[in-house]
Design a protein around this motif. Structure first.
Motif, mmCIF file in Angstrom:
data_model
loop_
_atom_site.group_PDB
_atom_site.id
_atom_site.type_symbol
_atom_site.label_atom_id
_atom_site.label_comp_id
_atom_site.label_asym_id
_atom_site.label_seq_id
_atom_site.Cartn_x
_atom_site.Cartn_y
_atom_site.Cartn_z
ATOM 1 N N LEU A 25 -7.538 -0.102 -1.633
ATOM 2 C CA LEU A 25 -7.557 0.238 -0.203
ATOM 3 C C LEU A 25 -8.958 0.066 0.376
ATOM 4 O O LEU A 25 -9.125 -0.508 1.462
ATOM 5 C CB LEU A 25 -7.070 1.680 0.005
ATOM 6 C CG LEU A 25 -7.028 2.151 1.462
ATOM 7 C CD1 LEU A 25 -6.016 1.341 2.262
ATOM 8 C CD2 LEU A 25 -6.687 3.644 1.552
ATOM 9 N N GLY A 26 -9.970 0.547 -0.365
ATOM 10 C CA GLY A 26 -11.351 0.494 0.127
ATOM 11 C C GLY A 26 -11.817 -0.924 0.414
ATOM 12 O O GLY A 26 -12.374 -1.203 1.474
ATOM 13 N N PHE A 27 -11.569 -1.842 -0.541
ATOM 14 C CA PHE A 27 -11.978 -3.237 -0.330
ATOM 15 C C PHE A 27 -11.211 -3.878 0.826
ATOM 16 O O PHE A 27 -11.775 -4.628 1.615
ATOM 17 C CB PHE A 27 -11.799 -4.063 -1.610
ATOM 18 C CG PHE A 27 -12.965 -3.970 -2.550
ATOM 19 C CD1 PHE A 27 -14.236 -4.364 -2.138
ATOM 20 C CD2 PHE A 27 -12.807 -3.470 -3.848
ATOM 21 C CE1 PHE A 27 -15.334 -4.268 -3.005
ATOM 22 C CE2 PHE A 27 -13.894 -3.370 -4.711
ATOM 23 C CZ PHE A 27 -15.156 -3.768 -4.284
ATOM 24 N N PHE B 224 0.809 -1.230 0.000
ATOM 25 C CA PHE B 224 0.000 0.000 0.000
ATOM 26 C C PHE B 224 0.835 1.270 0.000
ATOM 27 O O PHE B 224 0.341 2.328 -0.340
ATOM 28 C CB PHE B 224 -0.931 0.012 1.224
ATOM 29 C CG PHE B 224 -2.064 -0.945 1.108
ATOM 30 C CD1 PHE B 224 -3.191 -0.623 0.378
ATOM 31 C CD2 PHE B 224 -1.993 -2.205 1.694
ATOM 32 C CE1 PHE B 224 -4.237 -1.517 0.238
ATOM 33 C CE2 PHE B 224 -3.036 -3.107 1.560
ATOM 34 C CZ PHE B 224 -4.153 -2.765 0.829
ATOM 35 N N GLY B 225 2.083 1.157 0.441
ATOM 36 C CA GLY B 225 2.843 2.384 0.692
ATOM 37 C C GLY B 225 4.022 2.609 -0.208
ATOM 38 O O GLY B 225 5.094 3.009 0.261
ATOM 39 N N GLU B 226 3.850 2.369 -1.511
ATOM 40 C CA GLU B 226 4.985 2.558 -2.425
ATOM 41 C C GLU B 226 5.541 3.979 -2.311
ATOM 42 O O GLU B 226 6.739 4.204 -2.405
ATOM 43 C CB GLU B 226 4.572 2.302 -3.887
ATOM 44 C CG GLU B 226 3.973 0.924 -4.149
ATOM 45 C CD GLU B 226 2.457 0.882 -3.972
ATOM 46 O OE1 GLU B 226 1.877 1.926 -3.633
ATOM 47 O OE2 GLU B 226 1.878 -0.203 -4.172
ATOM 48 N N LYS B 227 4.644 4.956 -2.076
ATOM 49 C CA LYS B 227 5.061 6.364 -2.097
ATOM 50 C C LYS B 227 5.578 6.847 -0.733
ATOM 51 O O LYS B 227 6.150 7.916 -0.642
ATOM 52 C CB LYS B 227 3.872 7.269 -2.481
ATOM 53 C CG LYS B 227 3.058 6.822 -3.666
ATOM 54 C CD LYS B 227 2.005 7.856 -4.031
ATOM 55 C CE LYS B 227 0.845 7.911 -3.059
ATOM 56 N NZ LYS B 227 -0.089 6.787 -3.230
ATOM 57 N N ALA C 16 -3.222 -0.216 9.621
ATOM 58 C CA ALA C 16 -1.884 -0.304 9.020
ATOM 59 C C ALA C 16 -1.953 -0.094 7.505
ATOM 60 O O ALA C 16 -1.092 0.579 6.919
ATOM 61 C CB ALA C 16 -1.244 -1.657 9.344
ATOM 62 N N ALA C 17 -2.995 -0.665 6.866
ATOM 63 C CA ALA C 17 -3.159 -0.498 5.408
ATOM 64 C C ALA C 17 -3.414 0.975 5.068
ATOM 65 O O ALA C 17 -2.799 1.524 4.146
ATOM 66 C CB ALA C 17 -4.306 -1.374 4.912
ATOM 67 N N MET C 18 -4.317 1.619 5.838
ATOM 68 C CA MET C 18 -4.633 3.033 5.563
ATOM 69 C C MET C 18 -3.431 3.931 5.847
ATOM 70 O O MET C 18 -3.115 4.838 5.078
ATOM 71 C CB MET C 18 -5.842 3.480 6.398
ATOM 72 C CG MET C 18 -7.152 2.866 5.950
ATOM 73 S SD MET C 18 -8.597 3.552 6.781
ATOM 74 C CE MET C 18 -8.522 2.802 8.405
ATOM 75 N N SER D 242 -0.457 9.977 2.357
ATOM 76 C CA SER D 242 0.710 10.863 2.336
ATOM 77 C C SER D 242 0.695 11.688 3.627
ATOM 78 O O SER D 242 -0.271 11.632 4.387
ATOM 79 C CB SER D 242 0.660 11.767 1.095
ATOM 80 O OG SER D 242 -0.624 12.340 0.987
ATOM 81 N N GLU D 243 1.754 12.453 3.869
ATOM 82 C CA GLU D 243 1.890 13.152 5.155
ATOM 83 C C GLU D 243 0.705 14.075 5.433
ATOM 84 O O GLU D 243 0.265 14.814 4.579
ATOM 85 C CB GLU D 243 3.190 13.974 5.166
ATOM 86 C CG GLU D 243 4.453 13.126 5.283
ATOM 87 C CD GLU D 243 4.442 12.160 6.460
ATOM 88 O OE1 GLU D 243 4.062 12.573 7.569
ATOM 89 O OE2 GLU D 243 4.779 10.981 6.263
ATOM 90 N N SER D 244 0.181 13.990 6.658
ATOM 91 C CA SER D 244 -0.917 14.861 7.086
ATOM 92 C C SER D 244 -0.984 14.808 8.602
ATOM 93 O O SER D 244 -0.335 13.980 9.237
ATOM 94 C CB SER D 244 -2.244 14.383 6.487
ATOM 95 O OG SER D 244 -2.533 13.079 6.980
#
Length: 461
Positions: free
Chosen positions: A374-376, A108-111, A418-420, A425-427
């Motif tokens: 991500l939603g599913f 989920f977190g390539e970026k 963990a997935a979300m 991105s940073e917030s």
């Protein structure tokens, strides 16, 4: 050269898994123990009876107490070994859960920052609400009913999950999954979750045109193990025995009442007790929907209303209930279902919780619209969390087992977090979650080091 290698290792994400693994190993080997005033002492006594044999004891348990024959076989055999074997076994399972979550975060977190993701992922197994964590993970008798089947469940679905997400899988992983699936299906909650998750993953695999024969391998042993569990005479016998001992009304309750009982139990735990997990999940869900829609003002307003509703329910309603009833909602719900006297205040709180749960599912549906992957994932994990708690209403021991029965609910919710977390991105929301979960894990860890050292029975919920 050695110094360079050390520096390289320190800078690599593997060092995070190594540090967390060392902390888990240290705690398990130094602090955990048999707690003789509980079931540990009871089983130890049985083990030392004259003429004891594992086969006759398992037969007796299967026909009179429960169908969890695989878990109980493991438990009694570990009890016959030096305790260090059990300590190393549970440490290995927790470390496997950490590894699984780190791999999941990679999909989920390539970026996003890999070190942050791994710290969050490795904190998850230790951030479970403390009175739920100890009796299901660090207690000898409890670990075979909760941690062991949960870890087996993850091993069962690992190869299929990674293939659906586009990862490469060693064919031997399916052999491990087939063996683990027998253990996963030997406890009621994990049995239902193991079968349901496998079917859902197979459907996704078919949708992606990736379906292969080997993906069905773990399904057969888990189905056979499930049949052994469900058809056990002990499962019915125990229900009648426990109903008679503390919940006489249970046998008279219809399906709707039992479902309501299970859901009310879930609400009392998730929205009024385990507030760290609930807050992190709700904050990350709001942030994920907001980001998926590119920060639109309309979505911002919807999420603000949702956030106000969440805080009013989890904090305001809870406080008001305690002031009016002089007790916590879980005790109020328990009294209501045991007496059969359905009171307006309790029903109003349950109705509000249902509205809240429905609004969470609407947000997940909105997320699926913009970010299917991500939603599913969040939808399936959150549904598993809710169902593992709601199904408790069909057990007569729903009020007898304490908070350990919510271990699956906590873990599925935190895995969704963990997935979300990995995909955001940073917030501010991500920062909050990134501090809350590792901090909770650290605080619970330190508290446990003290309570396992100084208390005869540590915090056990």
């Amino acid at each position: 050269k050695m110094r360079e290698k050390l520096k390289e290792f320190q800078n690599s994400p593997r060092s995070i898994i190594a540090v967390f693994s060392a902390a888990v190993l240290f705690f398990c080997t130094v602090f955990t123990r048999l707690i003789l005033k509980t079931d540990d002492g009871h089983f130890l006594g049985i083990l030392h009876r004259n003429g004891f044999t594992v086969t006759s004891w398992l037969h007796e348990r299967y026909t009179t107490v429960s169908g969890r024959i695989v878990g109980e076989w493991l438990m009694i055999n570990f009890l016959r070994l030096p305790l260090i074997f059990w300590k190393l076994f549970i440490a290995a399972l927790i470390i496997y859960i950490m590894y699984f979550l780190c791999r999941l975060s990679d999909f989920f977190g390539e970026k996003t920052d890999i070190r942050q993701r791994y710290i969050f992922a490795c904190s998850v197994p230790l951030a479970v609400f403390l009175p739920c964590l100890n009796p299901s993970v660090f207690w000898f008798a409890g670990s075979f009913t909760f941690l062991v089947p949960f870890a087996a469940l993850l091993i069962t679905v690992t190869p299929l999950t990674f293939e659906v997400f586009g990862g490469r899988v060693n064919p031997m992983a399916y052999v491990a999954a087939a063996i683990a699936s027998v253990v996963a299906a030997s406890q009621e909650q994990s049995c239902a979750a193991a079968l349901a998750l496998q079917v859902i993953l197979l459907i996704f695999s078919a949708y992606q045109c990736k379906l292969g024969f080997r993906q069905f391998i773990p399904l057969l042993p888990s189905a056979a193990s499930a049949a052994v569990l469900v058809l056990s005479p002990g499962l019915r016998g125990r229900g009648a025995m426990e109903a008679a001992s503390g919940f006489e009304r249970f046998s008279k309750m219809n399906i709707f009442e039992r479902l309501l009982c299970g859901f009310s139990n879930y609400f009392a735990f998730s929205f009024f007790f385990s507030l760290i997990t609930a807050a992190v999940f709700l904050v990350l869900l709001g942030a994920s929907v907001y980001e998926a829609f590119g920060g639109s003002r309309k979505i911002k307003k919807i999420i603000s209303v949702f956030a106000i509703f969440a805080s009013v329910l989890c904090v305001g309603v809870n406080a008001a209930y305690i002031i009016i009833r002089r007790t916590t909602p879980d005790k109020g719900f328990e009294k209501m279902f045991k007496s059969g006297n359905y009171l307006p205040l309790e029903l109003a709180v349950i109705a509000l919780c249902f509205v809240f749960l429905f609004s969470i599912f609407i947000l997940i549906a909105v997320l699926i619209k913009k970010n299917k992957k991500l939603g599913f994932t969040v939808g399936v994990l959150f549904s598993a969390a809710v169902c593992c708690a709601a199904v408790l209403g069909f057990s007569s021991s729903v009020y007898a087992s304490g908070q350990r029965v919510f271990y699956f609910t906590e873990m599925f919710t935190l895995i969704a977090c963990a997935a979300m977390y990995s995909s955001l991105s940073e917030s501010k929301a991500k920062k909050f979650a990134g501090y809350a979960v590792p901090t909770a894990a650290f605080i619970f860890y330190i508290i446990n080091c003290f309570t396992y050292t100084f208390l005869e029975i540590p915090i056990m919920g």
